[in-house]
Design an enzyme around this catalytic site. Structure first.
Site, PDB file in Angstrom:
ATOM      1  N   GLY A   1      38.009   8.664  32.358  1.00  0.00           N
ATOM      2  CA  GLY A   1      36.813   8.025  32.502  1.00  0.00           C
ATOM      3  C   GLY A   1      35.647   8.839  32.087  1.00  0.00           C
TER       4      GLY A   1
ATOM      5  N   LEU B   1      46.109   1.467  39.725  1.00  0.00           N
ATOM      6  CA  LEU B   1      45.650   1.029  40.904  1.00  0.00           C
ATOM      7  C   LEU B   1      45.691  -0.230  41.302  1.00  0.00           C
ATOM      8  CD1 LEU B   1      42.066   2.969  40.749  1.00  0.00           C
ATOM      9  CD2 LEU B   1      44.199   3.657  41.927  1.00  0.00           C
TER      10      LEU B   1
ATOM     11  N   ALA C   1      37.939   2.912  37.971  1.00  0.00           N
ATOM     12  CA  ALA C   1      37.384   1.718  38.522  1.00  0.00           C
ATOM     13  C   ALA C   1      37.483   0.613  37.038  1.00  0.00           C
ATOM     14  CB  ALA C   1      35.950   1.703  38.540  1.00  0.00           C
ATOM     15  N   TYR C   2      37.383  -0.365  37.444  1.00  0.00           N
ATOM     16  CA  TYR C   2      37.208  -1.745  36.479  1.00  0.00           C
ATOM     17  C   TYR C   2      35.931  -1.721  36.239  1.00  0.00           C
ATOM     18  CZ  TYR C   2      37.961  -6.296  34.443  1.00  0.00           C
ATOM     19  OH  TYR C   2      37.810  -7.347  33.453  1.00  0.00           O
TER      20      TYR C   2
ATOM     21  N   TYR D   1      32.941   6.255  44.065  1.00  0.00           N
ATOM     22  CA  TYR D   1      31.742   6.039  43.455  1.00  0.00           C
ATOM     23  C   TYR D   1      31.483   4.499  43.563  1.00  0.00           C
ATOM     24  CZ  TYR D   1      32.131  10.655  41.872  1.00  0.00           C
ATOM     25  OH  TYR D   1      32.430  12.228  41.715  1.00  0.00           O
TER      26      TYR D   1
ATOM     27  N   THR E   1      28.079   1.225  42.896  1.00  0.00           N
ATOM     28  CA  THR E   1      27.157   0.966  41.546  1.00  0.00           C
ATOM     29  C   THR E   1      25.672   0.366  42.214  1.00  0.00           C
ATOM     30  OG1 THR E   1      26.816  -0.603  39.866  1.00  0.00           O
ATOM     31  CG2 THR E   1      28.541  -1.291  41.563  1.00  0.00           C
ATOM     32  N   ASP E   2      24.770   0.444  41.468  1.00  0.00           N
ATOM     33  CA  ASP E   2      23.480  -0.308  41.792  1.00  0.00           C
ATOM     34  C   ASP E   2      23.850  -1.764  41.654  1.00  0.00           C
ATOM     35  OD1 ASP E   2      24.227   0.439  38.867  1.00  0.00           O
ATOM     36  OD2 ASP E   2      22.313  -0.419  38.268  1.00  0.00           O
TER      37      ASP E   2
ATOM     38  N   TYR F   1      31.976  -8.026  38.861  1.00  0.00           N
ATOM     39  CA  TYR F   1      31.882  -6.550  39.139  1.00  0.00           C
ATOM     40  C   TYR F   1      31.443  -6.014  40.662  1.00  0.00           C
ATOM     41  CZ  TYR F   1      30.867  -1.489  38.219  1.00  0.00           C
ATOM     42  OH  TYR F   1      30.584  -0.442  38.223  1.00  0.00           O
TER      43      TYR F   1
ATOM     44  N   TRP G   1      23.881   3.088  35.552  1.00  0.00           N
ATOM     45  CA  TRP G   1      23.515   3.344  34.267  1.00  0.00           C
ATOM     46  C   TRP G   1      24.213   4.368  33.780  1.00  0.00           C
ATOM     47  CZ3 TRP G   1      18.078   1.178  32.253  1.00  0.00           C
ATOM     48  CH2 TRP G   1      18.084  -0.082  32.819  1.00  0.00           C
TER      49      TRP G   1
HETATM   50  N1  LIG Z   1      29.679   3.083  33.989  1.00  0.00           N
HETATM   51  C1  LIG Z   1      28.523   2.761  34.493  1.00  0.00           C
HETATM   52  O1  LIG Z   1      27.408   2.437  33.754  1.00  0.00           O
HETATM   53  C2  LIG Z   1      28.730   2.868  36.008  1.00  0.00           C
HETATM   54  C3  LIG Z   1      27.478   2.222  36.676  1.00  0.00           C
HETATM   55  C4  LIG Z   1      27.491   2.216  38.011  1.00  0.00           C
HETATM   56  C5  LIG Z   1      28.402   2.960  38.640  1.00  0.00           C
HETATM   57  N2  LIG Z   1      29.632   3.249  38.051  1.00  0.00           N
HETATM   58  C6  LIG Z   1      30.738   3.672  38.895  1.00  0.00           C
HETATM   59  O2  LIG Z   1      30.828   5.239  38.628  1.00  0.00           O
HETATM   60  C7  LIG Z   1      32.595   5.370  38.622  1.00  0.00           C
HETATM   61  C8  LIG Z   1      32.960   5.911  37.324  1.00  0.00           C
HETATM   62  O3  LIG Z   1      32.706   5.205  36.132  1.00  0.00           O
HETATM   63  P1  LIG Z   1      32.747   5.619  34.848  1.00  0.00           P
HETATM   64  O4  LIG Z   1      31.624   4.965  33.870  1.00  0.00           O
HETATM   65  O5  LIG Z   1      33.022   7.159  34.456  1.00  0.00           O
HETATM   66  O6  LIG Z   1      34.115   4.542  34.411  1.00  0.00           O
HETATM   67  P2  LIG Z   1      34.800   4.528  33.145  1.00  0.00           P
HETATM   68  O7  LIG Z   1      34.276   5.492  32.078  1.00  0.00           O
HETATM   69  O8  LIG Z   1      35.016   2.969  32.705  1.00  0.00           O
HETATM   70  O9  LIG Z   1      36.446   5.199  33.390  1.00  0.00           O
HETATM   71  C9  LIG Z   1      36.951   4.395  34.329  1.00  0.00           C
HETATM   72  C10 LIG Z   1      38.408   4.876  34.592  1.00  0.00           C
HETATM   73  O10 LIG Z   1      39.150   3.771  35.386  1.00  0.00           O
HETATM   74  C11 LIG Z   1      40.634   4.069  35.110  1.00  0.00           C
HETATM   75  N3  LIG Z   1      41.108   2.753  35.309  1.00  0.00           N
HETATM   76  C12 LIG Z   1      40.920   1.474  35.000  1.00  0.00           C
HETATM   77  N4  LIG Z   1      41.558   0.549  35.648  1.00  0.00           N
HETATM   78  C13 LIG Z   1      42.575   1.360  36.224  1.00  0.00           C
HETATM   79  C14 LIG Z   1      43.747   1.066  36.849  1.00  0.00           C
HETATM   80  N5  LIG Z   1      44.528  -0.088  36.949  1.00  0.00           N
HETATM   81  N6  LIG Z   1      44.519   2.287  37.490  1.00  0.00           N
HETATM   82  C15 LIG Z   1      44.004   3.339  37.298  1.00  0.00           C
HETATM   83  N7  LIG Z   1      42.730   3.963  36.677  1.00  0.00           N
HETATM   84  C16 LIG Z   1      42.202   2.949  35.930  1.00  0.00           C
HETATM   85  C17 LIG Z   1      40.488   4.020  33.527  1.00  0.00           C
HETATM   86  O11 LIG Z   1      41.797   4.925  33.261  1.00  0.00           O
HETATM   87  P3  LIG Z   1      42.241   5.062  31.735  1.00  0.00           P
HETATM   88  O12 LIG Z   1      41.298   5.691  30.955  1.00  0.00           O
HETATM   89  O13 LIG Z   1      43.497   6.015  32.336  1.00  0.00           O
HETATM   90  O14 LIG Z   1      42.936   3.613  31.462  1.00  0.00           O
HETATM   91  C18 LIG Z   1      39.245   4.950  33.216  1.00  0.00           C
HETATM   92  O15 LIG Z   1      39.488   5.982  32.948  1.00  0.00           O
HETATM   93  C19 LIG Z   1      33.112   3.977  38.889  1.00  0.00           C
HETATM   94  O16 LIG Z   1      33.181   3.628  39.934  1.00  0.00           O
HETATM   95  C20 LIG Z   1      32.189   2.654  38.405  1.00  0.00           C
HETATM   96  O17 LIG Z   1      32.117   1.530  39.125  1.00  0.00           O
HETATM   97  C21 LIG Z   1      29.641   3.119  36.790  1.00  0.00           C
END
Ligand SMILES: NC(=O)c1ccc[n+]([C@@H]2O[C@H](COP(=O)([O-])OP(=O)(O)OC[C@H]3O[C@@H](n4cnc5c(N)ncnc54)[C@H](OP(=O)(O)O)[C@@H]3O)[C@@H](O)[C@H]2O)c1
Length: 296
Positions: free
Chosen positions: A10, A36, A59-60, A98, A100-101, A124, A149
């Site tokens: 991710g 997961l 995360a999803y 981690y 989220t907002d 979510y 974000w």
């Molecule tokens: N993106 C945002 O804007 C945002 C905002 C606020 C908070 N967050 C939080 O920050 C953290 C990191 O987010 P990110 O943006 O880096 O996420 P991301 O790029 O979407 O990556 C999420 C990772 O989770 C893995 N994943 C999804 N389903 C899974 C499962 N069933 N089992 C194992 N792994 C699984 C995926 O793995 P694979 O690639 O191997 O499938 C993916 O690489 C998360 O907790 C998210 O909720 C994100």
């Protein structure tokens, strides 16, 4: 120190692989090594590896899709972190997670701090809040970092979507009434490294307390403001764009399956006090991201 990074493909997970390199041995897992949705697999993996630190960046994250897949989102975001916490407790490991907002409803008129009551308005957000609570219900050493974000030069995010659209289209309509703070995945990963180091020191001297903190860049903007800055910086860096006009619109003009909070601002005062981390402004970090990693 043995560090287990879950979700290594991710945005944040990818950056963690590099940022945590100086701290010890890293074991990295993606969704094909550890799914997961399977609690037994989580338990077995953690007990087999016996890490000192578990960093859960998986995360999803498909906010709109979560409206039609609430059970799956809940299993990955709400249930799995609790299982990790139980297993971390058994081996006395630190769990970094981690959030989220989007745990907030966005009705506050200023930045949210850690004492503000969450009230998620989409599936979510509900699943991520359940994950926080599941960890907090276990007597484990944890640090939960709520961020907002997130963007980087890989994966699926607003920065890469805008850069693609700005090369394809002359006009773009972007939401201007949701306020928040874009946060570079590398900033999150490097801050995590600093936090793990500080926690190691605190644990050595018996001063460690688990806690939840807000971690985002400094400053605030709207999605429209973010898009305008992306265009400005891309042009400065010599990228040829088709875009001529970026039009600010309201949330009502761009309906999505998931409702988003209008105010996503997070106060990072507590993070700065506890971990001596001063966050750079969002536009400074964006500029660094584009300069260091180049333009796609
Ligand atoms: N993106 C945002 O804007 C945002 C905002 C606020 C908070 N967050 C939080 O920050 C953290 C990191 O987010 P990110 O943006 O880096 O996420 P991301 O790029 O979407 O990556 C999420 C990772 O989770 C893995 N994943 C999804 N389903 C899974 C499962 N069933 N089992 C194992 N792994 C699984 C995926 O793995 P694979 O690639 O191997 O499938 C993916 O690489 C998360 O907790 C998210 O909720 C994100």
């Amino acid at each position: 120190m043995k560090i287990l990074i879950i979700g290594c493909n991710g945005q944040v997970g990818w950056e963690l692989q590099r940022a945590l390199m100086p701290l010890g041995t890293r074991i990295v897992l993606n969704s094909s090594n550890l799914n997961l949705v399977n609690p037994d697999a989580i338990r077995k993996t953690i007990q087999d590896i016996k890490p000192n630190v578990i960093v859960n960046a998986a995360a999803y994250t498909a906010v709109d899709k979560a409206e039609s897949e609430p059970e799956l989102a809940m299993q990955i975001n709400g249930v799995a972190p609790g299982v990790m916490a139980e297993e971390a407790k058994l081996i006395k490991a630190l769990l970094i997670h981690y959030s989220t907002d989007y745990v907030f409803d966005g009705t506050k008129s200023s930045a949210y701090n850690e004492e503000d009551a969450p009230n998620p308005i989409n599936s979510y957000g509900r699943s991520k809040l359940a994950g926080e609570q599941a960890i907090q219900a276990v007597d484990v050493n944890y640090v939960i970092l709520r961020t907002s974000w997130v963007y980087s030069q890989r994966g699926s995010n607003f920065l890469l979507t805008m850069l693609r659209l700005m090369q394809e289209k002359e006009t773009l309509r972007v939401i201007d009434d949701q306020i928040g703070c874009p946060t570079w995945a590398r900033l999150i990963a490097e801050s995590t490294a600093q936090i793990i180091t500080k926690v190691g020191y605190e644990q050595k001297y018996g001063e460690f307390e688990s806690g939840l903190y807000h971690l985002s860049s400094a400053g605030e903007t709207s999605w429209y403001g973010f898009a305008v800055k992306i265009a400005e910086l891309a042009e400065e860096l010599g990228k040829s764009l088709r875009i001529c006009d970026i039009v600010p619109i309201t949330t009502k003009e761009y309906p999505t399956p998931a409702v988003r909070p209008m105010n996503s601002r997070l106060s990072t005062v507590a993070l700065t006090e506890r971990f001596s981390l001063k966050m750079p402004s969002w536009d400074e970090a964006l500029s660094l991201c584009l300069c260091l990693d180049g333009l796609k």
